[in-house]
Design a protein around this motif. Sequence first.
Motif, PDB file in Angstrom:
ATOM      1  N   SER A  95       0.869  -1.178   0.000  1.00 52.57           N
ATOM      2  CA  SER A  95       0.000   0.000   0.000  1.00 52.57           C
ATOM      3  C   SER A  95       0.902   1.224   0.000  1.00 52.57           C
ATOM      4  O   SER A  95       2.127   1.110  -0.036  1.00 52.57           O
ATOM      5  N   SER A  96       0.289   2.394   0.081  1.00 53.57           N
ATOM      6  CA  SER A  96       1.101   3.614   0.101  1.00 53.57           C
ATOM      7  C   SER A  96       1.912   3.733   1.386  1.00 53.57           C
ATOM      8  O   SER A  96       2.938   4.390   1.412  1.00 53.57           O
ATOM      9  N   THR A  97       1.482   3.068   2.446  1.00 54.45           N
ATOM     10  CA  THR A  97       2.231   3.129   3.707  1.00 54.45           C
ATOM     11  C   THR A  97       3.230   1.988   3.854  1.00 54.45           C
ATOM     12  O   THR A  97       4.127   2.053   4.681  1.00 54.45           O
ATOM     13  N   VAL A  98       3.054   0.948   3.042  1.00 57.32           N
ATOM     14  CA  VAL A  98       3.966  -0.205   3.048  1.00 57.32           C
ATOM     15  C   VAL A  98       4.330  -0.520   1.599  1.00 57.32           C
ATOM     16  O   VAL A  98       3.864  -1.491   1.022  1.00 57.32           O
TER      17      VAL A  98
ATOM     18  N   CYS B 131       0.951  -4.080   8.497  1.00 55.41           N
ATOM     19  CA  CYS B 131      -0.159  -4.095   7.541  1.00 55.41           C
ATOM     20  C   CYS B 131      -1.515  -3.920   8.225  1.00 55.41           C
ATOM     21  O   CYS B 131      -2.512  -3.666   7.567  1.00 55.41           O
TER      22      CYS B 131
ATOM     23  N   ASP C  98      -4.392   1.040  12.168  1.00 61.61           N
ATOM     24  CA  ASP C  98      -3.997   1.724  13.397  1.00 61.61           C
ATOM     25  C   ASP C  98      -4.863   1.206  14.545  1.00 61.61           C
ATOM     26  O   ASP C  98      -6.054   1.003  14.390  1.00 61.61           O
TER      27      ASP C  98
ATOM     28  N   GLU D 200       4.981  -0.065  13.259  1.00 59.83           N
ATOM     29  CA  GLU D 200       4.557   1.042  12.405  1.00 59.83           C
ATOM     30  C   GLU D 200       4.919   0.763  10.938  1.00 59.83           C
ATOM     31  O   GLU D 200       5.911   0.089  10.658  1.00 59.83           O
ATOM     32  N   PRO D 201       4.121   1.288  10.005  1.00 57.91           N
ATOM     33  CA  PRO D 201       4.431   1.102   8.579  1.00 57.91           C
ATOM     34  C   PRO D 201       5.662   1.909   8.179  1.00 57.91           C
ATOM     35  O   PRO D 201       6.183   2.699   8.956  1.00 57.91           O
TER      36      PRO D 201
ATOM     37  N   VAL E  82       5.846   4.208   5.779  1.00 57.69           N
ATOM     38  CA  VAL E  82       5.493   5.598   5.511  1.00 57.69           C
ATOM     39  C   VAL E  82       4.413   5.979   6.517  1.00 57.69           C
ATOM     40  O   VAL E  82       3.353   5.361   6.556  1.00 57.69           O
ATOM     41  N   THR E  83       4.701   6.969   7.320  1.00 58.44           N
ATOM     42  CA  THR E  83       3.755   7.371   8.349  1.00 58.44           C
ATOM     43  C   THR E  83       3.772   8.881   8.522  1.00 58.44           C
ATOM     44  O   THR E  83       4.811   9.512   8.344  1.00 58.44           O
TER      45      THR E  83
ATOM     46  N   PRO F  57       9.541   4.528  11.655  1.00 60.82           N
ATOM     47  CA  PRO F  57       9.011   3.572  10.681  1.00 60.82           C
ATOM     48  C   PRO F  57       9.620   2.178  10.887  1.00 60.82           C
ATOM     49  O   PRO F  57      10.795   2.043  11.216  1.00 60.82           O
TER      50      PRO F  57
END
Length: 98
Positions: A5-8, A53, A56, A62-63, A65-66, A72
């Motif tokens: 995803s955009s955070t992972v 993944c 929250d 934590e991913p 991108v945060t 991170p």
Amino acid sequence: MGCTSSTVPLAAGDFSYLRDTEKTLNRMLARQARIAGAHYVDTYKTTIGHDMCRPDGQRWIEPLVTALPVAPAHPNAQGERAMAAAVDRALSCVLHRW
């Protein structure tokens, strides 16, 4: 397995590589602790199901991108509490043997 995803932002194959690398490092740490006469506490198993993944509130890592002021790919407060509890349980077992 994966949760790109955009955070992972990892490729699907990266997840198994990183998981297997962490398990290898943990085995090495456990072996070195045994050699030194120390007790190794496995905190990896404690965090299964609470990886970066998860949403929250459910994740303990934590991913990548945060937007939060966190480290991170590191444990958050819930993860730290869970790992501390694992260490506490291990210490209790050792102390009860004395």
